[in-house]
Design a protein around this motif. Structure first.
Motif, PDB file in Angstrom:
ATOM      1  N   GLU A 249       0.809  -1.211   0.000  1.00 35.65           N
ATOM      2  CA  GLU A 249       0.000   0.000   0.000  1.00 35.65           C
ATOM      3  C   GLU A 249       0.851   1.273   0.000  1.00 35.65           C
ATOM      4  OE1 GLU A 249      -2.435  -0.465   3.433  1.00 35.65           O
ATOM      5  OE2 GLU A 249      -3.444  -2.263   2.668  1.00 35.65           O
ATOM      6  N   TYR A 250       2.172   1.108   0.107  1.00 42.19           N
ATOM      7  CA  TYR A 250       3.054   2.268   0.197  1.00 42.19           C
ATOM      8  C   TYR A 250       3.664   2.601  -1.164  1.00 42.19           C
ATOM      9  CZ  TYR A 250       2.562   1.858   5.223  1.00 42.19           C
ATOM     10  OH  TYR A 250       2.033   1.828   6.496  1.00 42.19           O
ATOM     11  N   ASP A 251       4.021   3.872  -1.312  1.00 36.94           N
ATOM     12  CA  ASP A 251       4.645   4.345  -2.545  1.00 36.94           C
ATOM     13  C   ASP A 251       6.157   4.245  -2.499  1.00 36.94           C
ATOM     14  OD1 ASP A 251       2.177   5.401  -3.878  1.00 36.94           O
ATOM     15  OD2 ASP A 251       2.140   6.632  -2.066  1.00 36.94           O
ATOM     16  N   LEU A 252       6.716   4.169  -1.287  1.00 37.24           N
ATOM     17  CA  LEU A 252       8.172   4.123  -1.149  1.00 37.24           C
ATOM     18  C   LEU A 252       8.543   3.489   0.187  1.00 37.24           C
ATOM     19  CD1 LEU A 252      10.993   4.975  -2.254  1.00 37.24           C
ATOM     20  CD2 LEU A 252      10.683   7.148  -1.026  1.00 37.24           C
ATOM     21  N   PHE A 253       9.527   2.606   0.140  1.00 36.72           N
ATOM     22  CA  PHE A 253      10.114   2.034   1.353  1.00 36.72           C
ATOM     23  C   PHE A 253      11.487   2.669   1.542  1.00 36.72           C
ATOM     24  CE2 PHE A 253      12.846  -0.825   3.647  1.00 36.72           C
ATOM     25  CZ  PHE A 253      12.046  -1.405   4.619  1.00 36.72           C
ATOM     26  N   VAL A 254      11.746   3.173   2.741  1.00 30.67           N
ATOM     27  CA  VAL A 254      13.038   3.796   3.022  1.00 30.67           C
ATOM     28  C   VAL A 254      13.708   3.077   4.192  1.00 30.67           C
ATOM     29  CG1 VAL A 254      14.268   5.901   3.641  1.00 30.67           C
ATOM     30  CG2 VAL A 254      12.212   6.041   2.222  1.00 30.67           C
ATOM     31  N   GLN A 255      14.950   2.672   3.988  1.00 32.23           N
ATOM     32  CA  GLN A 255      15.762   2.125   5.074  1.00 32.23           C
ATOM     33  C   GLN A 255      16.897   3.111   5.306  1.00 32.23           C
ATOM     34  OE1 GLN A 255      14.994  -0.250   6.920  1.00 32.23           O
ATOM     35  NE2 GLN A 255      16.792  -1.059   7.939  1.00 32.23           N
ATOM     36  N   ALA A 256      16.840   3.822   6.421  1.00 29.69           N
ATOM     37  CA  ALA A 256      17.769   4.929   6.660  1.00 29.69           C
ATOM     38  C   ALA A 256      18.910   4.550   7.606  1.00 29.69           C
ATOM     39  CB  ALA A 256      16.998   6.120   7.247  1.00 29.69           C
ATOM     40  N   SER A 257      19.186   3.256   7.752  1.00 26.81           N
ATOM     41  CA  SER A 257      20.166   2.781   8.736  1.00 26.81           C
ATOM     42  C   SER A 257      21.525   3.451   8.581  1.00 26.81           C
ATOM     43  CB  SER A 257      20.350   1.270   8.608  1.00 26.81           C
ATOM     44  OG  SER A 257      19.161   0.587   8.898  1.00 26.81           O
ATOM     45  N   LEU A 258      22.146   3.722   9.719  1.00 20.66           N
ATOM     46  CA  LEU A 258      23.498   4.260   9.726  1.00 20.66           C
ATOM     47  C   LEU A 258      24.514   3.148   9.503  1.00 20.66           C
ATOM     48  CD1 LEU A 258      23.081   6.782  12.663  1.00 20.66           C
ATOM     49  CD2 LEU A 258      23.034   7.250  10.215  1.00 20.66           C
ATOM     50  N   TYR A 259      24.210   1.947   9.965  1.00 16.10           N
ATOM     51  CA  TYR A 259      24.979   0.756   9.595  1.00 16.10           C
ATOM     52  C   TYR A 259      24.070  -0.454   9.707  1.00 16.10           C
ATOM     53  CZ  TYR A 259      25.725   0.367  14.706  1.00 16.10           C
ATOM     54  OH  TYR A 259      25.554   0.296  16.066  1.00 16.10           O
ATOM     55  N   GLU A 260      24.315  -1.425   8.824  1.00 17.51           N
ATOM     56  CA  GLU A 260      23.403  -2.570   8.713  1.00 17.51           C
ATOM     57  C   GLU A 260      24.134  -3.691   7.982  1.00 17.51           C
ATOM     58  OE1 GLU A 260      19.914  -4.140   9.704  1.00 17.51           O
ATOM     59  OE2 GLU A 260      19.641  -1.988   9.344  1.00 17.51           O
ATOM     60  N   GLY A 261      24.022  -4.926   8.514  1.00 19.79           N
ATOM     61  CA  GLY A 261      24.715  -6.052   7.906  1.00 19.79           C
ATOM     62  C   GLY A 261      23.998  -6.672   6.732  1.00 19.79           C
ATOM     63  N   PHE A 262      22.674  -6.475   6.651  1.00 22.58           N
ATOM     64  CA  PHE A 262      21.927  -7.052   5.535  1.00 22.58           C
ATOM     65  C   PHE A 262      20.774  -6.130   5.174  1.00 22.58           C
ATOM     66  CE2 PHE A 262      18.706 -10.044   3.775  1.00 22.58           C
ATOM     67  CZ  PHE A 262      19.406 -10.424   2.641  1.00 22.58           C
ATOM     68  N   GLY A 263      19.598  -6.378   5.705  1.00 18.44           N
ATOM     69  CA  GLY A 263      18.428  -5.577   5.385  1.00 18.44           C
ATOM     70  C   GLY A 263      17.293  -6.442   4.894  1.00 18.44           C
ATOM     71  N   LEU A 264      16.813  -7.347   5.782  1.00 18.75           N
ATOM     72  CA  LEU A 264      15.753  -8.281   5.407  1.00 18.75           C
ATOM     73  C   LEU A 264      14.485  -7.545   4.990  1.00 18.75           C
ATOM     74  CD1 LEU A 264      15.563 -11.437   5.440  1.00 18.75           C
ATOM     75  CD2 LEU A 264      14.299 -11.217   7.568  1.00 18.75           C
ATOM     76  N   THR A 265      14.151  -6.455   5.678  1.00 19.68           N
ATOM     77  CA  THR A 265      12.929  -5.726   5.346  1.00 19.68           C
ATOM     78  C   THR A 265      13.031  -5.031   3.991  1.00 19.68           C
ATOM     79  OG1 THR A 265      13.698  -3.791   6.619  1.00 19.68           O
ATOM     80  CG2 THR A 265      12.279  -5.370   7.760  1.00 19.68           C
ATOM     81  N   VAL A 266      14.256  -4.720   3.571  1.00 17.15           N
ATOM     82  CA  VAL A 266      14.445  -4.158   2.223  1.00 17.15           C
ATOM     83  C   VAL A 266      14.057  -5.203   1.182  1.00 17.15           C
ATOM     84  CG1 VAL A 266      16.104  -3.182   0.592  1.00 17.15           C
ATOM     85  CG2 VAL A 266      16.295  -2.645   3.033  1.00 17.15           C
ATOM     86  N   ALA A 267      14.503  -6.440   1.400  1.00 20.08           N
ATOM     87  CA  ALA A 267      14.156  -7.527   0.480  1.00 20.08           C
ATOM     88  C   ALA A 267      12.646  -7.765   0.470  1.00 20.08           C
ATOM     89  CB  ALA A 267      14.892  -8.806   0.880  1.00 20.08           C
ATOM     90  N   GLU A 268      12.001  -7.631   1.626  1.00 14.58           N
ATOM     91  CA  GLU A 268      10.544  -7.808   1.680  1.00 14.58           C
ATOM     92  C   GLU A 268       9.824  -6.732   0.872  1.00 14.58           C
ATOM     93  OE1 GLU A 268      10.469  -9.950   6.103  1.00 14.58           O
ATOM     94  OE2 GLU A 268       9.911  -7.844   5.895  1.00 14.58           O
ATOM     95  N   ALA A 269      10.309  -5.492   0.965  1.00 15.65           N
ATOM     96  CA  ALA A 269       9.711  -4.410   0.167  1.00 15.65           C
ATOM     97  C   ALA A 269       9.920  -4.652  -1.318  1.00 15.65           C
ATOM     98  CB  ALA A 269      10.306  -3.068   0.587  1.00 15.65           C
ATOM     99  N   MET A 270      11.094  -5.138  -1.683  1.00 14.65           N
ATOM    100  CA  MET A 270      11.363  -5.474  -3.079  1.00 14.65           C
ATOM    101  C   MET A 270      10.406  -6.557  -3.567  1.00 14.65           C
ATOM    102  SD  MET A 270      15.514  -5.343  -2.661  1.00 14.65           S
ATOM    103  CE  MET A 270      15.949  -6.262  -4.136  1.00 14.65           C
ATOM    104  N   ALA A 271      10.107  -7.523  -2.699  1.00 11.48           N
ATOM    105  CA  ALA A 271       9.171  -8.596  -3.049  1.00 11.48           C
ATOM    106  C   ALA A 271       7.752  -8.067  -3.205  1.00 11.48           C
ATOM    107  CB  ALA A 271       9.206  -9.698  -1.992  1.00 11.48           C
ATOM    108  N   ALA A 272       7.437  -6.972  -2.502  1.00  9.50           N
ATOM    109  CA  ALA A 272       6.114  -6.348  -2.617  1.00  9.50           C
ATOM    110  C   ALA A 272       6.019  -5.409  -3.818  1.00  9.50           C
ATOM    111  CB  ALA A 272       5.791  -5.580  -1.334  1.00  9.50           C
ATOM    112  N   LYS A 273       7.112  -5.317  -4.572  1.00 11.59           N
ATOM    113  CA  LYS A 273       7.198  -4.417  -5.735  1.00 11.59           C
ATOM    114  C   LYS A 273       6.997  -2.954  -5.335  1.00 11.59           C
ATOM    115  CE  LYS A 273       6.083  -7.735  -9.385  1.00 11.59           C
ATOM    116  NZ  LYS A 273       5.320  -7.992 -10.620  1.00 11.59           N
ATOM    117  N   VAL A 274       7.485  -2.631  -4.141  1.00 11.40           N
ATOM    118  CA  VAL A 274       7.501  -1.247  -3.677  1.00 11.40           C
ATOM    119  C   VAL A 274       8.900  -0.691  -3.946  1.00 11.40           C
ATOM    120  CG1 VAL A 274       7.339   0.261  -1.655  1.00 11.40           C
ATOM    121  CG2 VAL A 274       5.771  -1.668  -1.904  1.00 11.40           C
TER     122      VAL A 274
END
Length: 352
Positions: A249-274
């Protein structure tokens, strides 16, 4: 194959959710899977969604307890299960393994960038897996130990995909899904970016934070001070099923982490075609294949973040990148791939 996963807790978090998904896939492919949870931290919803064929044991140790009883209970449970492989999800659990034979069939996954706390006991295991190439390199640099990359996995078939593109005048909806710890996850950067956009006249913006954590009061205070409290919602921790249903339902997913080893929620947003926008920190950049499957902004730079969001609001982003991101998830970050990769690694350990 008898597989035993051991972790400290089983709650709604990246490590535990990923563990649930991997264990489910492994039992579906005919393996005998057990999970031992050391501490008395078990989320009922996550536990209920676990495949009923998985043997689930909670030792119910109180967090911070110095009583050694859990060590004996753990080793007794391991002997009763008699696993072919023992997969640790925190390296410090290795110190509790008494039987030298257990150590021969132990592997561990490091789920984050190296710190003294999470890497101190890596040397006790011969077989180390990193959730990304970035983490693998970090392990080598900080400990001198070798490891192999096995990417975290998600279940893309459970994630509802985005169908509708932004229409002029429609509310522009942004989401970040992370623990509310702004010193790591950078939510304050995103708040500043939205504040700048509102000041420029983009008032039809809504920013949702999904997650809970120690920074809630600080972040809500920042939103109020910036005069954007009506543009920002703190939705708290939500179930995986809620996130998988509503991400689209969102137009944009933003992950603003200052440091991060992976980013599972980024992959989930990509799977949602966001469409996704991430800070230029190593883990999320690897997930978006360094710009081929998503956009990025300078790490910690609210102004650059605002500029990139403005690009999306005005429809200047490349829709083809979102489709490439979806394909990358199916090819690389599907939990079926992750589970099969671990099975292959287990067989190598057993054959040695």
């Amino acid at each position: 194959m008898k597989i035993l996963h051991i972790t400290y807790g089983f709650q709604l978090g990246g490590i535990e959710t990923m563990l649930r998904n991997i264990a489910d896939e492994q039992v579906k492919t005919g393996h005998d899977v057990s999970i031992i949870v050391i501490n008395d931290i078990v989320n009922g919803e996550l536990r209920e969604t676990l495949d009923s064929r998985i043997n689930f044991i909670c030792l119910k140790r109180k967090v911070g307890s110095r009583c050694p009883l859990h060590i004996f209970r753990l080793n007794r449970a391991i002997r009763a299960i008699a696993p072919d492989i023992i997969h640790l999800h925190y390296s410090s659990i290795a110190r509790y393994l008494i039987d030298p034979l257990h150590r021969l069939k132990v592997c561990v996954t490091l789920h984050a960038m190296c710190t003294r706390q999470n890497s101190e006991y890596l040397y006790k295991t011969k077989h180390i897996y990193a959730i990304s190439d970035v983490v693998r390199e970090d392990i080598r640099e900080k400990t001198g130990l070798d490891s192999e990359t096995v990417y975290n996995g998600i279940k893309p078939e459970l994630i509802k995909t985005r169908k509708e593109s932004l229409r002029p005048g429609k509310e522009f909806k942004i989401v970040q899904v992370s623990r509310l710890v702004h010193t790591i996850k950078g939510q304050h950067i995103l708040l500043k970016a939205v504040s700048q956009l509102v000041d420029k006249g983009y008032r039809n913006i809504r920013l949702d934070f999904i997650g809970e954590g120690e920074s809630l009061e600080c972040l809500s205070g920042m939103a109020k001070e910036a005069g954007i409290e009506n543009n920002v919602r703190f939705l708290g921790a939500q179930s995986q099923s809620y996130i998988f249903t509503h991400l689209c339902e969102y137009d944009l997913f933003v992950q603003a982490s200052l440091y991060e080893g992976f980013g599972l929620t980024v992959a989930e947003a990509m799977a949602a075609k966001v469409p996704v926008l991430v800070s230029e920190t190593d883990g999320p950049m690897e997930v978006i294949d360094y710009g081929r499957c998503g956009y990025s902004f300078k790490n910690g730079d609210a102004e650059d973040c605002a500029d990139k969001i403005e690009m999306f609001i005005n429809g200047r982003n490349d829709a083809g990148i979102t489709e490439a991101a979806y394909k990358r998830v199916l090819d690389t970050f599907d939990v079926k791939v992750t589970a099969a990769d671990y099975i292959s690694k287990y067989k190598e350990i057993i054959s040695q």
